[in-house]
Design a protein around this motif. Structure first.
Motif, PDB file in Angstrom:
ATOM      1  N   PRO A   5      -7.715  -1.942   6.005  1.00  0.00           N
ATOM      2  CA  PRO A   5      -8.220  -1.349   4.769  1.00  0.00           C
ATOM      3  C   PRO A   5      -7.098  -0.647   4.008  1.00  0.00           C
ATOM      4  O   PRO A   5      -5.952  -0.620   4.451  1.00  0.00           O
ATOM      5  N   ASP A   6      -7.435  -0.083   2.873  1.00  0.00           N
ATOM      6  CA  ASP A   6      -6.486   0.711   2.087  1.00  0.00           C
ATOM      7  C   ASP A   6      -6.319   2.059   2.795  1.00  0.00           C
ATOM      8  O   ASP A   6      -7.210   2.902   2.784  1.00  0.00           O
ATOM      9  N   THR A   7      -5.160   2.240   3.422  1.00  0.00           N
ATOM     10  CA  THR A   7      -4.921   3.444   4.220  1.00  0.00           C
ATOM     11  C   THR A   7      -5.070   4.709   3.391  1.00  0.00           C
ATOM     12  O   THR A   7      -5.669   5.700   3.834  1.00  0.00           O
ATOM     13  N   GLN A   8      -4.533   4.692   2.187  1.00  0.00           N
ATOM     14  CA  GLN A   8      -4.586   5.901   1.365  1.00  0.00           C
ATOM     15  C   GLN A   8      -6.024   6.259   0.996  1.00  0.00           C
ATOM     16  O   GLN A   8      -6.388   7.435   0.985  1.00  0.00           O
ATOM     17  N   GLN A  57       0.815  -1.216   0.000  1.00  0.00           N
ATOM     18  CA  GLN A  57       0.000   0.000   0.000  1.00  0.00           C
ATOM     19  C   GLN A  57       0.847   1.263   0.000  1.00  0.00           C
ATOM     20  O   GLN A  57       0.306   2.356  -0.081  1.00  0.00           O
ATOM     21  N   ASP A  58       2.145   1.095   0.087  1.00  0.00           N
ATOM     22  CA  ASP A  58       3.015   2.236   0.329  1.00  0.00           C
ATOM     23  C   ASP A  58       3.803   2.601  -0.931  1.00  0.00           C
ATOM     24  O   ASP A  58       3.468   2.186  -2.036  1.00  0.00           O
ATOM     25  N   ASN A  59       4.865   3.346  -0.734  1.00  0.00           N
ATOM     26  CA  ASN A  59       5.616   3.902  -1.863  1.00  0.00           C
ATOM     27  C   ASN A  59       6.218   2.850  -2.787  1.00  0.00           C
ATOM     28  O   ASN A  59       6.275   3.049  -4.004  1.00  0.00           O
ATOM     29  N   ALA A  60       6.653   1.719  -2.229  1.00  0.00           N
ATOM     30  CA  ALA A  60       7.228   0.668  -3.071  1.00  0.00           C
ATOM     31  C   ALA A  60       6.175   0.085  -4.005  1.00  0.00           C
ATOM     32  O   ALA A  60       6.458  -0.196  -5.173  1.00  0.00           O
TER      33      ALA A  60
END
Length: 394
Positions: free
Chosen positions: A277-280, A48-51
């Motif tokens: 959940p999808d944090t973003q 879910q993050d930058n990677a």
């Protein structure tokens, strides 16, 4: 004693597998699965993050590249990653071979692409490991974290986002100027995509080092639990949600999510998801954020939306977990700093009555802190990595 013994046996297993992978490196690095490989990683159980955002960009814009993402098959994010391209199971021998052979190793956490980030960071494997090491960061660095200094870690590209952070990495963390690049967080590209907002308040605190592995009973006796439990159960909060027709989502940090069952829904308008959940998506769809010290407040403020800091344990937090850095919440923060539940609820009432408008004071601080918004963070990071490889003749 037994726990320590098993831990050391585990470390020995990691090292033996890694030594074997190093021995096979001359033979394996030219084989198709590992030749020219770009290895992407977050925690090994999420995407879910930058990677993930950079991996998604690379798969769409440069499908010719050999790219693989490190993620557990049991992760709820696994299918989403597998649709994009190759995955590698953490801890498998393929993981060890990729760890050693990859031309580029990319992670949101230091040594996140390794079989055991703690062990391999301690042993300074980043200094002997072939290939380029890219640290995307998990968020904007604002605390003083000595473990990220150039004396403790070696990376070829250290991504940062804002001028103050860039200056700190050069002057206090002593990373070379060629290494530190203000490219911005890859996940920020999605923030400005078309999306709708809900009448929703998001409560998202960060983790606590001293509580991470404690029992449920110890956790429920802690000031951390008591403070947020009191907030969620407060009659004034329930009344405000009903009066202004809002919902509230309470989301714990991934390091604390195993404590989610300790919290009970105290009102039908309050939601405590049991699955991450999808944090973003939560950040994008919410109107207001309540957090303590979590760096997600930067993501939220980048969108120029109001937030409230609930810092009931700042003295303990900044002595036991992190040291204060260049960012002072009272002077630089993007919302009111509250120490007690009543203060949080009063601030929330003010925002609700004002139709969730960001006051000019905080808007000015946001404009001063961040560079102008852009949507090319992934593209710029991808170009920077290509430049790294070009410089090394890859």
């Amino acid at each position: 004693m037994l726990r320590r013994l098993f831990r050391w046996l585990g470390y020995a297993g990691y090292l033996l597998c890694c030594i074997l992978a190093f021995c096979l490196y001359p033979l394996v690095r030219h084989l198709p699965p590992y030749k020219g490989l770009w290895l992407f990683a977050e925690r090994g159980n999420d995407a879910q993050d930058n990677a993930f955002h950079l991996f998604q960009f690379v798969r769409k814009t440069a499908p010719y590249l050999s790219a693989a993402y490190l993620i557990d098959r049991k992760s709820p994010d696994f299918v989403r990653v597998a649709r994009l391209g190759r995955t590698i199971q953490p801890g498998s021998f393929s993981h060890y071979l990729a760890f050693v052979c990859a031309d580029v190793k990319i992670s949101t956490h230091i040594m996140g692409y390794s079989p055991n980030p703690y062990l391999f960071t301690k042993l300074k494997f980043d200094r002997m490991l072939p290939g380029k090491k890219v640290f995307l960061q998990h968020g904007i660095l604002y605390n003083s974290i000595s473990s990220l200094s150039a004396e403790r870690i070696h990376v070829d590209l250290f991504v940062c986002s804002v001028p103050k952070e860039y200056h700190e990495l050069l002057t206090l963390y002593h990373h070379p100027k060629r290494v530190v690049q203000p490219l911005g967080l890859c996940r920020y590209d999605r923030l400005f995509q078309a999306h709708s907002e809900k009448r929703q308040i998001l409560v998202m605190p960060t983790w606590r080092l001293f509580l991470r592995n404690c029992s449920n009973r110890t956790f429920q006796d802690s000031g951390y639990f008591q403070s947020f439990h009191c907030l969620l159960c407060h009659r004034k909060l329930h009344a405000l949600l009903e009066q202004y027709d809002y919902e509230l989502v309470f989301q714990l940090h991934p390091e604390m999510q195993h404590f989610t069952p300790c919290f009970t829904n105290s009102h039908p308008r309050i939601h405590i998801p049991t699955a991450p959940p999808d944090t973003q998506s939560l950040l994008m769809e919410s109107k207001l954020l309540i957090t303590d010290y979590s760096s997600v407040f930067f993501d939220f403020s980048y969108l120029k939306k109001p937030l409230i800091y609930f810092q009931f344990d700042s003295e303990d937090f900044f002595s036991a977990q992190y040291r204060p850095g260049y960012f002072e919440f009272e002077k630089d923060g993007f919302g009111p700093v509250c120490r007690k539940v009543d203060e949080v609820l009063n601030a929330l009432q003010t925002y609700l009555a004002g139709n969730m408008q960001l006051p000019s004071l905080y808007k000015k601080r946001v404009d001063t802190f961040f560079p102008p918004p852009r949507t090319d963070h992934c593209a710029q990071t991808f170009s920077a990595i290509q430049d790294l490889l070009s410089d090394s003749g890859k």
